[in-house]
Scaffold this motif. Structure first.
Motif, PDB file in Angstrom:
ATOM      1  N   VAL A 149      20.844 -30.345  -4.105  1.00  0.00           N
ATOM      2  CA  VAL A 149      20.570 -30.616  -2.696  1.00  0.00           C
ATOM      3  C   VAL A 149      19.354 -29.815  -2.266  1.00  0.00           C
ATOM      4  CG1 VAL A 149      22.953 -31.199  -2.117  1.00  0.00           C
ATOM      5  CG2 VAL A 149      22.198 -28.820  -1.965  1.00  0.00           C
ATOM      6  N   VAL A 150      18.769 -30.210  -1.130  1.00  0.00           N
ATOM      7  CA  VAL A 150      17.546 -29.590  -0.634  1.00  0.00           C
ATOM      8  C   VAL A 150      17.892 -28.646   0.514  1.00  0.00           C
ATOM      9  CG1 VAL A 150      15.269 -29.983   0.377  1.00  0.00           C
ATOM     10  CG2 VAL A 150      16.209 -31.619  -1.282  1.00  0.00           C
ATOM     11  N   THR A 151      17.489 -27.386   0.409  1.00  0.00           N
ATOM     12  CA  THR A 151      17.678 -26.425   1.493  1.00  0.00           C
ATOM     13  C   THR A 151      16.569 -26.608   2.515  1.00  0.00           C
ATOM     14  OG1 THR A 151      18.692 -24.854  -0.040  1.00  0.00           O
ATOM     15  CG2 THR A 151      17.927 -23.981   2.067  1.00  0.00           C
ATOM     16  N   MET A 152      16.971 -26.728   3.794  1.00  0.00           N
ATOM     17  CA  MET A 152      16.014 -27.023   4.855  1.00  0.00           C
ATOM     18  C   MET A 152      16.221 -26.072   6.030  1.00  0.00           C
ATOM     19  SD  MET A 152      16.118 -31.213   4.841  1.00  0.00           S
ATOM     20  CE  MET A 152      14.373 -31.402   5.259  1.00  0.00           C
ATOM     21  N   VAL A 153      15.150 -25.821   6.774  1.00  0.00           N
ATOM     22  CA  VAL A 153      15.197 -24.940   7.936  1.00  0.00           C
ATOM     23  C   VAL A 153      14.484 -25.618   9.100  1.00  0.00           C
ATOM     24  CG1 VAL A 153      14.394 -22.747   8.901  1.00  0.00           C
ATOM     25  CG2 VAL A 153      15.308 -22.813   6.583  1.00  0.00           C
ATOM     26  N   ARG A 154      15.071 -25.476  10.276  1.00  0.00           N
ATOM     27  CA  ARG A 154      14.421 -25.898  11.522  1.00  0.00           C
ATOM     28  C   ARG A 154      14.266 -24.661  12.397  1.00  0.00           C
ATOM     29  NH1 ARG A 154      15.784 -27.850  16.805  1.00  0.00           N
ATOM     30  NH2 ARG A 154      14.464 -29.600  17.457  1.00  0.00           N
ATOM     31  N   GLY A 155      13.046 -24.244  12.611  1.00  0.00           N
ATOM     32  CA  GLY A 155      12.788 -23.001  13.320  1.00  0.00           C
ATOM     33  C   GLY A 155      12.284 -21.947  12.355  1.00  0.00           C
ATOM     34  N   HIS A 156      12.710 -20.710  12.561  1.00  0.00           N
ATOM     35  CA  HIS A 156      12.247 -19.609  11.721  1.00  0.00           C
ATOM     36  C   HIS A 156      13.099 -19.480  10.471  1.00  0.00           C
ATOM     37  CE1 HIS A 156       9.491 -18.250  14.804  1.00  0.00           C
ATOM     38  NE2 HIS A 156      10.461 -18.251  15.688  1.00  0.00           N
ATOM     39  N   ARG A 157      12.451 -19.285   9.353  1.00  0.00           N
ATOM     40  CA  ARG A 157      13.168 -19.027   8.112  1.00  0.00           C
ATOM     41  C   ARG A 157      13.696 -17.591   8.126  1.00  0.00           C
ATOM     42  NH1 ARG A 157      10.729 -20.314   2.073  1.00  0.00           N
ATOM     43  NH2 ARG A 157      12.655 -19.880   0.898  1.00  0.00           N
ATOM     44  N   PRO A 158      14.942 -17.371   7.723  1.00  0.00           N
ATOM     45  CA  PRO A 158      15.473 -15.998   7.699  1.00  0.00           C
ATOM     46  C   PRO A 158      14.612 -15.084   6.837  1.00  0.00           C
ATOM     47  CG  PRO A 158      17.232 -17.584   7.360  1.00  0.00           C
ATOM     48  CD  PRO A 158      15.950 -18.357   7.284  1.00  0.00           C
ATOM     49  N   HIS A 159      14.399 -13.844   7.310  1.00  0.00           N
ATOM     50  CA  HIS A 159      13.573 -12.883   6.572  1.00  0.00           C
ATOM     51  C   HIS A 159      14.407 -12.136   5.556  1.00  0.00           C
ATOM     52  CE1 HIS A 159      10.537  -9.903   5.660  1.00  0.00           C
ATOM     53  NE2 HIS A 159      11.441  -8.957   5.879  1.00  0.00           N
ATOM     54  N   ARG A 160      13.906 -12.086   4.313  1.00  0.00           N
ATOM     55  CA  ARG A 160      14.565 -11.352   3.240  1.00  0.00           C
ATOM     56  C   ARG A 160      13.522 -10.571   2.459  1.00  0.00           C
ATOM     57  NH1 ARG A 160      17.545 -16.826   1.456  1.00  0.00           N
ATOM     58  NH2 ARG A 160      15.581 -17.546   2.286  1.00  0.00           N
ATOM     59  N   GLU A 161      13.887  -9.355   2.058  1.00  0.00           N
ATOM     60  CA  GLU A 161      12.971  -8.523   1.275  1.00  0.00           C
ATOM     61  C   GLU A 161      12.973  -8.991  -0.181  1.00  0.00           C
ATOM     62  OE1 GLU A 161      11.005  -6.346   2.456  1.00  0.00           O
ATOM     63  OE2 GLU A 161      11.810  -6.129   4.494  1.00  0.00           O
ATOM     64  N   ASP A 162      11.782  -9.124  -0.758  1.00  0.00           N
ATOM     65  CA  ASP A 162      11.677  -9.594  -2.142  1.00  0.00           C
ATOM     66  C   ASP A 162      12.363  -8.656  -3.134  1.00  0.00           C
ATOM     67  OD1 ASP A 162      10.293 -11.824  -1.312  1.00  0.00           O
ATOM     68  OD2 ASP A 162       8.312 -10.946  -1.713  1.00  0.00           O
ATOM     69  N   ASN A 163      12.306  -7.353  -2.863  1.00  0.00           N
ATOM     70  CA  ASN A 163      12.871  -6.385  -3.813  1.00  0.00           C
ATOM     71  C   ASN A 163      14.285  -5.951  -3.436  1.00  0.00           C
ATOM     72  OD1 ASN A 163      12.173  -4.979  -1.549  1.00  0.00           O
ATOM     73  ND2 ASN A 163      11.171  -3.277  -2.620  1.00  0.00           N
ATOM     74  N   GLY A 164      14.916  -6.653  -2.504  1.00  0.00           N
ATOM     75  CA  GLY A 164      16.276  -6.323  -2.098  1.00  0.00           C
ATOM     76  C   GLY A 164      17.290  -7.219  -2.785  1.00  0.00           C
ATOM     77  N   PRO A 165      18.531  -7.210  -2.294  1.00  0.00           N
ATOM     78  CA  PRO A 165      19.562  -8.086  -2.858  1.00  0.00           C
ATOM     79  C   PRO A 165      19.267  -9.552  -2.564  1.00  0.00           C
ATOM     80  CG  PRO A 165      20.387  -6.949  -0.919  1.00  0.00           C
ATOM     81  CD  PRO A 165      19.059  -6.339  -1.224  1.00  0.00           C
ATOM     82  N   HIS A 166      19.797 -10.441  -3.405  1.00  0.00           N
ATOM     83  CA  HIS A 166      19.575 -11.877  -3.285  1.00  0.00           C
ATOM     84  C   HIS A 166      20.900 -12.626  -3.346  1.00  0.00           C
ATOM     85  CE1 HIS A 166      15.209 -11.452  -3.800  1.00  0.00           C
ATOM     86  NE2 HIS A 166      15.475 -10.608  -4.786  1.00  0.00           N
ATOM     87  N   VAL A 167      20.889 -13.851  -2.843  1.00  0.00           N
ATOM     88  CA  VAL A 167      22.034 -14.745  -2.978  1.00  0.00           C
ATOM     89  C   VAL A 167      21.938 -15.431  -4.337  1.00  0.00           C
ATOM     90  CG1 VAL A 167      23.203 -16.784  -2.083  1.00  0.00           C
ATOM     91  CG2 VAL A 167      22.155 -15.146  -0.493  1.00  0.00           C
TER      92      VAL A 167
END
Length: 281
Positions: free
Chosen positions: A254-272
């Protein structure tokens, strides 16, 4: 269509909602529907008193929400019901930015509503997997999750998602089996195993390193190899090929989509590394 009305979904509608999802070959059980509704809000389309469409949204703090379970009866598809359900959900969510995972069938509607593709999620599943032995990285250990771990889980999840999923995590802690990966006395990752659909789902899984995520997920795979297992992973997690090697082939994307601002995540932090489910993210 003259007798079509829209109203909030309640507990009295869950049997019909379950039947509707079965009619479009979605795997959600009645218990899954109860879990979904308790965490958010549902809108139903009713024709002559019969439920013929659903849409749900879930607040993730004041800035974000997820949208999902947009289902329309097969015989009524193409008549604009899905558009109305989405409009209602978007209005109810207010000024929040919205995140969803779109099937190919739903993609054109979401694009018209201003959603932009930002990624993809791959669904892996099988009954009776044959996983390889997976060990955790040196200096780390796995242990059962306890309720004292709740603050650490909330912090890791917020950093990984950029959103406030406290309510969903609390519900999962109460109903699922949890594993924690601990390093240097600190919680460095976690994963859950719980009933979903035709069997069990492994997720959410949050970790900083891909080998940590493999250790967490692999532990559940080995312990429950005879069960029907499902894992939904973002493409960027790097786990899709590994899951196929573990005996869980990719069955959908499936395709992940956003309407509005994309949530901010740190590149060197934890990930889903794996999702709660495709609706909640």
């Amino acid at each position: 269509m003259a007798n079509l009305i829209y109203r909030a979904l309640g507990s009295r509608d869950l049997d019909e909602a379950h039947a509707l999802s079965k009619a479009v070959a979605w795997p959600h059980s009645l218990e899954d529907w109860k879990f979904i509704i308790q965490l958010g809000s549902g809108i139903g389309a009713f024709e002559d008193g019969r439920l013929c469409g659903t849409g749900c949204w879930w607040p993730l703090g004041d800035s974000f929400a997820t949208v999902g379970m947009i289902i329309v009866s097969p015989e009524l598809q193409g008549r604009g019901i899905g558009r109305v359900l989405m409009d209602r959900a978007m209005t109810d969510a207010g000024e929040r930015s919205l995140v969803l995972n779109a099937t190919q069938a739903g993609l054109p509607l979401y694009e018209k509503l201003g959603f932009k593709a930002v990624g993809a999620v791959r669904q892996h599943q099988i009954a009776g997997s044959k996983p390889q032995d997976v060990s955790v990285p040196g200096g780390s250990r796995l242990r059962p999750l306890t309720k004292d771990d709740r603050p650490a889980l909330q912090q890791l999840d917020a950093l990984a998602t950029g959103m406030d999923r406290t309510a969903a995590l609390d519900a999962i802690i109460e109903s699922a089996v949890g594993l924690v990966l601990e390093r240097d006395g600190q919680v460095a990752g976690f994963s859950f195993f719980r009933r979903f659909g035709r069997g069990y789902v492994i997720g959410p899984t949050i970790a900083t390193e891909v080998d940590d995520a493999k250790g967490l997920i692999g532990s559940f795979l080995n312990e429950h190899r005879t069960e029907f297992l499902r894992v939904d992973v973002p493409v960027e997690s790097g786990l899709s090929e590994w899951l196929s090697d573990q005996g869980l082939p990719k069955v959908d994307e499936v395709v992940t989509m956003v309407r509005g601002h994309r949530p901010h995540r740190e590149d060197n932090g934890p990930h889903v590394f794996s999702l709660i489910n495709q609706a909640l993210g």
